[in-house]
Enzyme design. Sequence first.
Site, PDB file in Angstrom:
ATOM      1  N   GLY A   7      -0.605  -1.056  -4.947  1.00  0.00           N
ATOM      2  CA  GLY A   7      -0.195  -2.153  -4.081  1.00  0.00           C
ATOM      3  C   GLY A   7       0.062  -3.416  -4.873  1.00  0.00           C
ATOM      4  N   GLY A   8       1.268  -3.955  -4.744  1.00  0.00           N
ATOM      5  CA  GLY A   8       1.635  -5.157  -5.483  1.00  0.00           C
ATOM      6  C   GLY A   8       1.733  -6.389  -4.613  1.00  0.00           C
ATOM      7  N   GLY A   9       0.916  -6.433  -3.566  1.00  0.00           N
ATOM      8  CA  GLY A   9       0.863  -7.630  -2.731  1.00  0.00           C
ATOM      9  C   GLY A   9      -0.048  -8.675  -3.343  1.00  0.00           C
ATOM     10  N   VAL A  11      -3.244  -9.391  -2.858  1.00  0.00           N
ATOM     11  CA  VAL A  11      -4.551  -8.889  -3.293  1.00  0.00           C
ATOM     12  C   VAL A  11      -4.422  -8.047  -4.553  1.00  0.00           C
ATOM     13  CG1 VAL A  11      -6.496  -7.395  -2.677  1.00  0.00           C
ATOM     14  CG2 VAL A  11      -5.558  -8.990  -0.986  1.00  0.00           C
ATOM     15  N   GLY A  12      -3.422  -7.178  -4.587  1.00  0.00           N
ATOM     16  CA  GLY A  12      -3.228  -6.325  -5.757  1.00  0.00           C
ATOM     17  C   GLY A  12      -2.958  -7.122  -7.013  1.00  0.00           C
ATOM     18  N   ALA A 129      -5.736 -15.435  -1.541  1.00  0.00           N
ATOM     19  CA  ALA A 129      -4.631 -15.113  -2.442  1.00  0.00           C
ATOM     20  C   ALA A 129      -3.303 -15.319  -1.727  1.00  0.00           C
ATOM     21  CB  ALA A 129      -4.737 -13.676  -2.933  1.00  0.00           C
ATOM     22  N   LYS A 183     -16.230  -9.315   9.275  1.00  0.00           N
ATOM     23  CA  LYS A 183     -14.873  -9.655   8.830  1.00  0.00           C
ATOM     24  C   LYS A 183     -13.856  -9.289   9.911  1.00  0.00           C
ATOM     25  CE  LYS A 183     -11.634 -10.891   5.869  1.00  0.00           C
ATOM     26  NZ  LYS A 183     -11.412 -10.125   4.631  1.00  0.00           N
ATOM     27  N   SER A 250      -2.267 -13.682   7.287  1.00  0.00           N
ATOM     28  CA  SER A 250      -1.391 -12.607   6.815  1.00  0.00           C
ATOM     29  C   SER A 250      -0.528 -12.067   7.944  1.00  0.00           C
ATOM     30  CB  SER A 250      -2.225 -11.476   6.203  1.00  0.00           C
ATOM     31  OG  SER A 250      -3.153 -10.966   7.149  1.00  0.00           O
ATOM     32  N   GLU A 262      -0.857  -5.649  10.685  1.00  0.00           N
ATOM     33  CA  GLU A 262      -2.035  -4.773  10.715  1.00  0.00           C
ATOM     34  C   GLU A 262      -2.726  -4.811  12.075  1.00  0.00           C
ATOM     35  OE1 GLU A 262      -3.905  -4.320   6.428  1.00  0.00           O
ATOM     36  OE2 GLU A 262      -3.812  -6.437   6.969  1.00  0.00           O
TER      37      GLU A 262
END
Length: 301
Positions: A7-9, A11-12, A129, A183, A250, A262
């Site tokens: 995952g390149g978002g 967080v990643g 992030a 959370k 998000s 999500e």
Amino acid sequence: MRIGIIGGGAVGLLLAAYSYKAGYSVTILTRTIKQAEDINMKGITLFKEEEMVHYPIQAYLFSDSSSGNYDLIFIAVKQSILPFVVSEILKNNQSPPPLVFLQNGMSHLSLLEQTIIDDILVGVLDHGALRISGTEVIHTGKGTLRIGQVKGTKDFQMIWNTLSANGFTSEKIRDWLFVMKKKLVVNALINPLTAIYKVKNGELIEQDSLLTEMKELYTEVIDVLQFTESKGLWEYVLEVCQKTSQNKSSMLQDIENNKQTEIDAILGYLLEQGRGLPVKTSKIETLYQTIKKLERNEEKM
């Protein structure tokens, strides 16, 4: 120690930068070939306060990669594609490496319980992030990565200690299910309302009408999750709104960028859990359906 990050978002990228800073061999597995090529060419740039640092990190397209060459893999993708990611890992590896799942919501827990992998962990991330490009990320707020062990007995304390020593506070916790529920309450209250009304987090407590609506939603959410001790939880939600007052959730960013949210992992999970319980879920249902309409562009707000 070889660490893979799927995952390149935001967080990643954030986790990759701090893992490299901590001295680990890091590889990002991306969804698109373009992002992989950009990372290989430019590395990852981490912005934190007045600091800007470049890290020469490798990247590969996930669909072209095997996950068998890593000692630990962090999975930082949305819930909706988790079944595909897990199936690909199982298909390509007879003995998959330990996996750390970093998703919002809780609907993925049933998938993890059924997955035949020896070591499975979940992470609850409070670090802020913001991805500004496929190779650049801002560490917008220092928090804690809390790790719970769902399956297995392998000890990764050295990793959590090293990440913490390098500015990315991480810790192993025993009561991970309670922390995930806490959370989830925050995500369930902030994400849908900010996405529907197109406001930043802080406006939920600054506008009386939104605060009232959030309180009504809070009552339903804690009833569904069957919190036997919710003292201080509402105040915690308000504190999060205050601390992240200038942040866009998000879910709001996903709606603005015409991406799938999500919502199924958050309010969808709560609706599923609420079935058969003597609790009210009308507010949850209304917000869930509104977000689904926004996703399909059937409703203009």
